[in-house]
Design a protein around this motif. Sequence first.
Motif, PDB file in Angstrom:
ATOM      1  N   LEU A   1     -68.162   9.275 -20.612  1.00 29.93           N
ATOM      2  CA  LEU A   1     -67.793  10.633 -20.436  1.00 29.93           C
ATOM      3  C   LEU A   1     -67.198  11.110 -18.929  1.00 29.93           C
ATOM      4  CD1 LEU A   1     -70.027  12.224 -22.753  1.00 29.93           C
ATOM      5  CD2 LEU A   1     -67.728  11.819 -23.112  1.00 29.93           C
ATOM      6  N   ARG A   2     -67.142  10.131 -17.921  1.00 31.00           N
ATOM      7  CA  ARG A   2     -66.781  10.280 -16.650  1.00 31.00           C
ATOM      8  C   ARG A   2     -67.779  11.411 -16.116  1.00 31.00           C
ATOM      9  NH1 ARG A   2     -61.104  11.595 -16.606  1.00 31.00           N
ATOM     10  NH2 ARG A   2     -61.772  13.789 -16.913  1.00 31.00           N
ATOM     11  N   VAL A  27     -77.297   6.005 -23.128  1.00 32.45           N
ATOM     12  CA  VAL A  27     -77.137   4.852 -22.376  1.00 32.45           C
ATOM     13  C   VAL A  27     -75.660   4.998 -21.641  1.00 32.45           C
ATOM     14  CG1 VAL A  27     -76.535   2.370 -22.586  1.00 32.45           C
ATOM     15  CG2 VAL A  27     -78.174   3.468 -24.166  1.00 32.45           C
ATOM     16  N   PRO A  28     -75.663   5.637 -20.489  1.00 32.67           N
ATOM     17  CA  PRO A  28     -74.562   5.878 -19.809  1.00 32.67           C
ATOM     18  C   PRO A  28     -73.736   4.554 -19.425  1.00 32.67           C
ATOM     19  CG  PRO A  28     -76.457   6.773 -18.671  1.00 32.67           C
ATOM     20  CD  PRO A  28     -76.946   5.566 -19.513  1.00 32.67           C
ATOM     21  N   ALA A  29     -72.488   4.815 -19.435  1.00 26.22           N
ATOM     22  CA  ALA A  29     -71.690   3.442 -19.178  1.00 26.22           C
ATOM     23  C   ALA A  29     -70.316   4.078 -18.416  1.00 26.22           C
ATOM     24  CB  ALA A  29     -71.217   2.815 -20.481  1.00 26.22           C
ATOM     25  N   SER A  30     -69.729   3.340 -17.482  1.00 24.24           N
ATOM     26  CA  SER A  30     -68.517   3.631 -16.848  1.00 24.24           C
ATOM     27  C   SER A  30     -67.250   3.853 -17.633  1.00 24.24           C
ATOM     28  CB  SER A  30     -68.439   2.982 -15.313  1.00 24.24           C
ATOM     29  OG  SER A  30     -67.195   3.029 -15.014  1.00 24.24           O
ATOM     30  N   ILE A  31     -66.462   4.850 -17.545  1.00 26.56           N
ATOM     31  CA  ILE A  31     -65.047   4.475 -18.020  1.00 26.56           C
ATOM     32  C   ILE A  31     -64.286   3.422 -17.601  1.00 26.56           C
ATOM     33  CG2 ILE A  31     -65.347   7.079 -18.850  1.00 26.56           C
ATOM     34  CD1 ILE A  31     -62.734   7.448 -16.639  1.00 26.56           C
ATOM     35  N   LEU A  58     -74.212   5.120 -31.764  1.00 28.51           N
ATOM     36  CA  LEU A  58     -73.110   5.996 -31.515  1.00 28.51           C
ATOM     37  C   LEU A  58     -72.488   5.664 -30.053  1.00 28.51           C
ATOM     38  CD1 LEU A  58     -73.830   9.858 -32.309  1.00 28.51           C
ATOM     39  CD2 LEU A  58     -72.723   8.380 -33.641  1.00 28.51           C
ATOM     40  N   ILE A  59     -71.210   6.057 -30.268  1.00 28.13           N
ATOM     41  CA  ILE A  59     -70.675   5.855 -28.893  1.00 28.13           C
ATOM     42  C   ILE A  59     -69.744   6.977 -28.801  1.00 28.13           C
ATOM     43  CG2 ILE A  59     -68.436   4.922 -27.559  1.00 28.13           C
ATOM     44  CD1 ILE A  59     -68.663   2.332 -28.852  1.00 28.13           C
ATOM     45  N   ILE A  60     -70.125   7.907 -27.569  1.00 29.53           N
ATOM     46  CA  ILE A  60     -69.412   9.257 -27.317  1.00 29.53           C
ATOM     47  C   ILE A  60     -68.612   8.939 -26.151  1.00 29.53           C
ATOM     48  CG2 ILE A  60     -69.732  11.659 -26.769  1.00 29.53           C
ATOM     49  CD1 ILE A  60     -72.457  11.632 -27.729  1.00 29.53           C
ATOM     50  N   ALA A  61     -67.007   8.935 -26.341  1.00 32.86           N
ATOM     51  CA  ALA A  61     -66.005   8.566 -25.476  1.00 32.86           C
ATOM     52  C   ALA A  61     -65.248   9.546 -24.868  1.00 32.86           C
ATOM     53  CB  ALA A  61     -65.327   7.421 -26.058  1.00 32.86           C
ATOM     54  N   LEU A  62     -64.442   9.563 -23.894  1.00 36.50           N
ATOM     55  CA  LEU A  62     -63.616  10.406 -23.114  1.00 36.50           C
ATOM     56  C   LEU A  62     -62.458  10.061 -23.827  1.00 36.50           C
ATOM     57  CD1 LEU A  62     -63.199  12.389 -20.994  1.00 36.50           C
ATOM     58  CD2 LEU A  62     -62.262  10.589 -19.499  1.00 36.50           C
ATOM     59  N   GLN A  63     -61.430  11.251 -24.153  1.00 37.65           N
ATOM     60  CA  GLN A  63     -60.177  11.050 -24.730  1.00 37.65           C
ATOM     61  C   GLN A  63     -59.164  10.566 -23.525  1.00 37.65           C
ATOM     62  OE1 GLN A  63     -58.128  14.644 -26.124  1.00 37.65           O
ATOM     63  NE2 GLN A  63     -57.443  13.516 -27.931  1.00 37.65           N
ATOM     64  N   ASP A  64     -59.257   9.541 -23.370  1.00 40.73           N
ATOM     65  CA  ASP A  64     -58.359   8.464 -22.274  1.00 40.73           C
ATOM     66  C   ASP A  64     -57.792   7.561 -22.881  1.00 40.73           C
ATOM     67  OD1 ASP A  64     -58.138   8.405 -19.072  1.00 40.73           O
ATOM     68  OD2 ASP A  64     -58.616   6.273 -20.167  1.00 40.73           O
ATOM     69  N   SER A  65     -56.411   7.244 -22.460  1.00 43.08           N
ATOM     70  CA  SER A  65     -55.829   6.193 -23.284  1.00 43.08           C
ATOM     71  C   SER A  65     -56.305   4.900 -22.793  1.00 43.08           C
ATOM     72  CB  SER A  65     -54.252   6.490 -22.770  1.00 43.08           C
ATOM     73  OG  SER A  65     -54.246   5.998 -21.305  1.00 43.08           O
ATOM     74  N   PHE A  66     -56.858   4.679 -21.763  1.00 45.03           N
ATOM     75  CA  PHE A  66     -57.466   3.104 -21.428  1.00 45.03           C
ATOM     76  C   PHE A  66     -58.654   3.460 -22.028  1.00 45.03           C
ATOM     77  CE2 PHE A  66     -60.649   0.964 -18.843  1.00 45.03           C
ATOM     78  CZ  PHE A  66     -60.028  -0.348 -18.711  1.00 45.03           C
ATOM     79  N   VAL A  67     -59.668   4.233 -22.291  1.00 42.31           N
ATOM     80  CA  VAL A  67     -60.761   3.914 -22.896  1.00 42.31           C
ATOM     81  C   VAL A  67     -60.506   4.069 -24.552  1.00 42.31           C
ATOM     82  CG1 VAL A  67     -62.983   5.522 -23.550  1.00 42.31           C
ATOM     83  CG2 VAL A  67     -61.906   5.474 -21.183  1.00 42.31           C
ATOM     84  N   LEU A  68     -59.553   4.721 -24.913  1.00 37.85           N
ATOM     85  CA  LEU A  68     -59.493   4.654 -26.543  1.00 37.85           C
ATOM     86  C   LEU A  68     -59.232   3.203 -26.838  1.00 37.85           C
ATOM     87  CD1 LEU A  68     -57.671   7.981 -26.889  1.00 37.85           C
ATOM     88  CD2 LEU A  68     -59.952   7.367 -27.526  1.00 37.85           C
ATOM     89  N   HIS A 115     -75.459  21.873  -6.083  1.00 39.42           N
ATOM     90  CA  HIS A 115     -75.664  20.766  -5.325  1.00 39.42           C
ATOM     91  C   HIS A 115     -74.403  20.143  -5.669  1.00 39.42           C
ATOM     92  CE1 HIS A 115     -77.034  17.059  -3.883  1.00 39.42           C
ATOM     93  NE2 HIS A 115     -76.842  16.447  -4.909  1.00 39.42           N
ATOM     94  N   LEU A 116     -73.755  18.978  -5.162  1.00 38.71           N
ATOM     95  CA  LEU A 116     -72.844  18.008  -5.424  1.00 38.71           C
ATOM     96  C   LEU A 116     -73.327  16.764  -4.968  1.00 38.71           C
ATOM     97  CD1 LEU A 116     -70.028  17.287  -6.420  1.00 38.71           C
ATOM     98  CD2 LEU A 116     -69.034  17.783  -4.055  1.00 38.71           C
ATOM     99  N   THR A 117     -73.316  15.961  -6.122  1.00 42.72           N
ATOM    100  CA  THR A 117     -73.520  14.457  -6.016  1.00 42.72           C
ATOM    101  C   THR A 117     -72.357  13.891  -6.692  1.00 42.72           C
ATOM    102  OG1 THR A 117     -75.830  14.360  -5.769  1.00 42.72           O
ATOM    103  CG2 THR A 117     -74.513  12.265  -6.632  1.00 42.72           C
ATOM    104  N   GLN A 118     -71.349  13.334  -6.193  1.00 41.22           N
ATOM    105  CA  GLN A 118     -70.065  12.945  -6.719  1.00 41.22           C
ATOM    106  C   GLN A 118     -70.166  11.473  -7.333  1.00 41.22           C
ATOM    107  OE1 GLN A 118     -67.631  15.068  -7.126  1.00 41.22           O
ATOM    108  NE2 GLN A 118     -66.386  13.618  -8.391  1.00 41.22           N
ATOM    109  N   SER A 119     -70.325  11.449  -8.672  1.00 40.72           N
ATOM    110  CA  SER A 119     -70.587  10.014  -9.208  1.00 40.72           C
ATOM    111  C   SER A 119     -70.073  10.263 -10.661  1.00 40.72           C
ATOM    112  CB  SER A 119     -72.064   9.775  -9.119  1.00 40.72           C
ATOM    113  OG  SER A 119     -72.475   8.584  -9.793  1.00 40.72           O
ATOM    114  N   ASP A 120     -69.705   9.215 -11.313  1.00 42.17           N
ATOM    115  CA  ASP A 120     -69.276   9.036 -12.651  1.00 42.17           C
ATOM    116  C   ASP A 120     -70.908   8.838 -13.420  1.00 42.17           C
ATOM    117  OD1 ASP A 120     -68.854   7.566 -15.147  1.00 42.17           O
ATOM    118  OD2 ASP A 120     -67.031   7.006 -14.422  1.00 42.17           O
ATOM    119  N   SER A 121     -70.902   9.775 -14.389  1.00 38.01           N
ATOM    120  CA  SER A 121     -71.916   9.585 -15.422  1.00 38.01           C
ATOM    121  C   SER A 121     -72.417   8.468 -15.848  1.00 38.01           C
ATOM    122  CB  SER A 121     -71.905  10.433 -16.465  1.00 38.01           C
ATOM    123  OG  SER A 121     -70.856  10.072 -17.368  1.00 38.01           O
TER     124      SER A 121
END
Length: 550
Positions: free
Chosen positions: A94-95, A115-119, A137-147, A240-246
């Motif tokens: 999910l970025r 179980v977080p994973a990088s896109i 389950l997989i919950i995924a971002l609507q992104d052409s590469f991910v799909l 607070h800002l921590t810049q990181s992919d989920s």
Amino acid sequence: MELIKNYLPRTEFESYEDFKGNFKIEVPDDFDFVRDIVDKWAEYEPDKTALVYCNDDGFERRFSFSEVAELSKRAAAYFISLGIKPGDRILTLLRRRYEYWICAIAMARIGAVTVPASIQLTEKDIVYRVNTAEAKLIIALQDSFVLEQIKHMKEKCPSIIDILIVGDEPQKQYPDFNREYIKYDEWNDYSGLANHDEMIIYFTSGTSGYPKMAIHNRTYPLGHIVTAKYMQCVQNNGLHLTQSDSGWAKFGWGNIYGQWICGSAIFAYDPVRFDTHNLMKAMERFKPTSLCIPPTMYRFLLRDGIEKKHVESIQWFSTAGEPLSGEVNSEFHKISGHYIHEGFGQSEGTPITCAFPWLPVRPSSMGKASPLYNVALIRPDGSLCEQGEEGEVVIFTTCENQLGLLSAYYANGEMMNPIQEGIYHTGDIAVEDKEGYYWYVGRNDDMIKCSGYRIGPFEIESVLNTHPAVRESAIIAQPDEIRGQIVCAVILLREGYTSSEALTKELQNYVKENTAPYKYPRKIIYVSEMPKTTSGKIIRRKLRDIITPS
């Protein structure tokens, strides 16, 4: 209102020595992050800001704790309708979409395991993670590469019940998470699970074999009180800002647990691609009060002309993931008026050492030991190092599970205790000076730390070795001014193939296509033979002699 006081007999300390000697977290017998933190904030201060979301397309949305509580209750009811039960694992791609927070809280609410994973992961990476975790389950971002990467998941992953998509455009192939979960009434029960039950799993790379699961139990958020309050110095009602992919453990360090316990809102800046100028604009506009980003990002910001106006609201700067050069720290101090405070840790736990607030910053130092852990440096024979002597960073434990530290590893079909004979081994080498500051030296294995990513050589080598031109490959780290280290591939070609720029690009693209793109070798060196031991093992230290800094 300060919920943190429910867990800390003392929150303020006069010195590092006072902090190290007297800091204590009181752990309830049935701690529930959702019930005791999210829902408590929603009850006591319903309008308190929990999340500020924005992206580079101009979309913004703010969430109060009462909204997070309500939406996560609806999502929990939706997950239950799909057959999800306590202990079931759900993989997310999910970025930094705001839906991650809704999903993660919903999962914790019903006792499911995130179980977080990088896109950036490819199909092979995702299939391995889903099958190893037996995710439902997989919950995924609507992104052409991910799909593209997940389109065969149901065929290749027998545990999968369904795939849910998070996005902004209508699509028919999979259920639309946002359209579906909002239909459900709020689920107001609690999971009733125990502290030792699983809550979140990170896949962590090693030097041999595929990544293993680092399993954290439901007390894990409490360990991040140290991260949020004393490493990142977040403020109650701050931003607070921590810049990181989920998909990374760094996200858990800086984007949800300790910060919400301390009452700070999270700034969820969600770019499709990292751009320093857009980050500077976002910080100038939304005015975060604390910041934690990898050293690589600080270097990029300096390179691209950051000014005081971009960070004027920020009162505390921190970093982790790789060593930060003293030069970068000094340059940033000239611009911002603040030094960057470094922390050191792993996906397996919370900060092990840090430049805590009472300590004068020693640029490039890892700081001093966290009060959560009994940290020491040891020699290969297990004896303690003297000050000034290099040794492995270890944690001496008094019990099997120590607050914030993983409860188990899982790999190759078996559960493994990470603590052996009362010791947790980090695999990192450091030296302690006469003042008790730790200084990072490197890994005692072949792990690579590039731009905050922790990269194991095995996965890249296993891809390269399937290319028809490659007879053998070895992955090593090469020092790099911007990224700290880069991935360097040393390759012995098969007969009939010759080195060329075209072949280098082909091999780099081959890696990008067959594993997460961030792992690709930025440099490739061709050799006529591999240095080996008499047993046939590649001698990596000899390979390092042939590379030059980039």
